[in-house]
Scaffold this active site. Structure first.
Site, PDB file in Angstrom:
ATOM      1  N   TRP A  95      13.323  -3.848  -1.521  1.00  0.00           N
ATOM      2  CA  TRP A  95      11.962  -3.988  -0.981  1.00  0.00           C
ATOM      3  C   TRP A  95      11.931  -4.866   0.257  1.00  0.00           C
ATOM      4  O   TRP A  95      11.240  -4.543   1.240  1.00  0.00           O
ATOM      5  CB  TRP A  95      11.004  -4.512  -2.052  1.00  0.00           C
ATOM      6  N   ASP A 169       6.085 -11.001  -0.752  1.00  0.00           N
ATOM      7  CA  ASP A 169       5.721  -9.736  -1.400  1.00  0.00           C
ATOM      8  C   ASP A 169       5.890  -9.986  -2.891  1.00  0.00           C
ATOM      9  O   ASP A 169       7.010 -10.051  -3.395  1.00  0.00           O
ATOM     10  CB  ASP A 169       6.652  -8.617  -0.913  1.00  0.00           C
ATOM     11  N   LYS A 193       1.640  -2.712 -10.602  1.00  0.00           N
ATOM     12  CA  LYS A 193       2.692  -3.181 -11.505  1.00  0.00           C
ATOM     13  C   LYS A 193       2.115  -4.131 -12.556  1.00  0.00           C
ATOM     14  O   LYS A 193       2.482  -4.062 -13.709  1.00  0.00           O
ATOM     15  CB  LYS A 193       3.788  -3.900 -10.715  1.00  0.00           C
TER      16      LYS A 193
HETATM   17  C1  PLP Z   1       6.358  -1.286  -5.934  1.00  0.00           C
HETATM   18  C2  PLP Z   1       6.635  -2.253  -4.845  1.00  0.00           C
HETATM   19  C3  PLP Z   1       6.217  -2.026  -3.524  1.00  0.00           C
HETATM   20  C4  PLP Z   1       5.583  -0.738  -3.087  1.00  0.00           C
HETATM   21  O1  PLP Z   1       4.273  -0.741  -3.336  1.00  0.00           O
HETATM   22  P1  PLP Z   1       3.340   0.532  -3.016  1.00  0.00           P
HETATM   23  O2  PLP Z   1       2.059   0.035  -3.564  1.00  0.00           O
HETATM   24  O3  PLP Z   1       3.919   1.695  -3.740  1.00  0.00           O
HETATM   25  O4  PLP Z   1       3.327   0.715  -1.546  1.00  0.00           O
HETATM   26  C5  PLP Z   1       6.459  -3.000  -2.577  1.00  0.00           C
HETATM   27  N1  PLP Z   1       7.108  -4.134  -2.892  1.00  0.00           N
HETATM   28  C6  PLP Z   1       7.539  -4.376  -4.154  1.00  0.00           C
HETATM   29  C7  PLP Z   1       8.248  -5.642  -4.454  1.00  0.00           C
HETATM   30  C8  PLP Z   1       7.315  -3.439  -5.165  1.00  0.00           C
HETATM   31  O5  PLP Z   1       7.749  -3.667  -6.412  1.00  0.00           O
END
Ligand code: PLP
Length: 357
Positions: A95, A169, A193
């Site tokens: 990521w 993030d 998530k």
């Molecule tokens: C799932 C995830 C993303 C992607 O998110 P989207 O909402 O699908 O764009 C970005 N960063 C991390 C750490 C993730 O687990």
């Protein structure tokens, strides 16, 4: 999603609290939805102890859109332009790698540190990061969902002599543990998530980071405009906000973030202990940075992968296949996964090892 939340949403689907309409049928500027929106924001602020000088923005586009929206808003801090804007990235897995690549479209980027050499099984010590005085911000992914690597403590950039704001993030572990906001300038995450359904993106941004958007930044993605409009610049994802609000209530009912963190630690400890004590399963991430939310593991005998997944499915243990980029297995044990779910997984893993391996 916590089961209690899904049940409440089902019960309120056609008539929200006697209003005569469901949440999806409300005007996003009407009194009912305004109350839902404000309560969700207040509950989240309380849960995560978000200080007043931070704005909570409910956006759309997911974590990946923020990979562009963050540089569009922050890269031109300190009077920079797109010509000399620059950001530092610490790459610790898939990521953060994606974040770095996307930001390159909007500013120059530098790799401050990476854990590539370890095969993404360790975290580079903050003291070893090559931070640039020119950087407008420093990006990390505080929980790498695919590799299962988590910063259990956020780096203190000021202690490293760096004044740039830290961007995290935290998509895959938001609200799983407390956040030390004194070390963070901006946190973002897709809701799906740990916070609610897909469609909602959470951004928590410090006041002084607003108002620096590059001229090409779309208005709907300009943090200043969103903050000024109380996340109502345009129609927000109303149903997802409502559902996230129910999740925040549920978290408060569980005893808040400290209680859910203790529960998450217990779940992760149980699963890692089962992996480490077995001959069949293996997780190579260093203990100090093992993710408490995403536990990837491999079967030493790869030929058993299909049988493992089929047997798991047969007893109701679903979605254990690892991410396609790394293979193996992955158990995502987010807030809503009860301890009993992890106990059932561990029991199945032991049984499978005894009979099949
Ligand atoms: C799932 C995830 C993303 C992607 O998110 P989207 O909402 O699908 O764009 C970005 N960063 C991390 C750490 C993730 O687990």
């Amino acid at each position: 999603m916590p089961e209690d939340v899904l049940k409440q949403a089902a019960a309120e689907m056609l008539d929200w609290q006697g209003s005569g309409m469901g949440v999806m049928e409300m005007s996003h500027r009407g009194p009912d939805f305004t109350a839902i929106h404000q309560q969700a924001q207040a509950d989240l602020r309380e849960l995560l102890a978000i200080p007043e000088q931070f704005h909570i923005l409910f956006m759309q586009g997911g974590g990946l859109a923020e990979n562009a929206i963050v540089p569009l808003n922050l890269a031109a801090r300190m009077g920079k332009t797109s010509a000399n804007a620059r950001a530092d990235f610490v790459v610790t897995g898939s990521w953060s790698q994606k974040s770095l690549q996307e930001a390159q479209r909007y500013c120059s980027t530098a790799l401050a540190a990476s854990n590539q050499e370890s095969g993404h099984t360790a975290l580079p010590m903050p003291a070893s990061w090559r931070l640039s005085p020119e950087a407008s911000y420093v990006h990390i992914c505080s929980n790498e969902t695919i590799q299962g690597v988590e910063f259990h403590e956020l780096p203190d950039l000021r202690a490293l002599g760096c004044d740039a704001p830290l961007v995290i993030d935290f998509s895959s572990h938001a609200a799983s543990r407390p956040v030390d906001w004194s070390r963070v300038g901006l946190a973002f995450g897709g809701a799906q998530k740990n916070l609610g359904p897909a469609g909602l993106t959470l951004v928590v941004v410090r006041e002084d980071l607003l108002g620096h958007a590059l001229p090409g930044c779309p208005s709907a993605f300009d943090y200043q405009k969103l903050a000024d409009a109380g996340s109502m610049f345009n129609t927000p994802p109303t149903y997802a906000i409502y559902m996230a609000g129910l999740v925040f209530r549920w978290l408060k009912d569980q005893g808040g973030i400290a209680a859910i963190e203790a529960q998450n630690q217990a779940k992760a400890a149980l699963l890692y202990a089962a992996i480490d004590s077995s001959e069949l399963y293996v997780n190579r991430v260093q203990a100090v940075c093992r993710s408490r939310m995403n536990v990837p593991f491999f079967l030493r005998e790869e030929r058993l992968n299909q049988a493992f997944l089929a047997g798991a499915q047969a007893v109701g243990l679903l979605q254990l296949k690892g991410h396609k980029s790394v293979g193996g297995m992955r158990a995502s044990i987010y807030n809503a996964m009860p301890l009993a779910g992890v106990q059932a997984l561990v029991a199945y893993m032991r049984e499978f090892e005894k009979t099949k391996a």
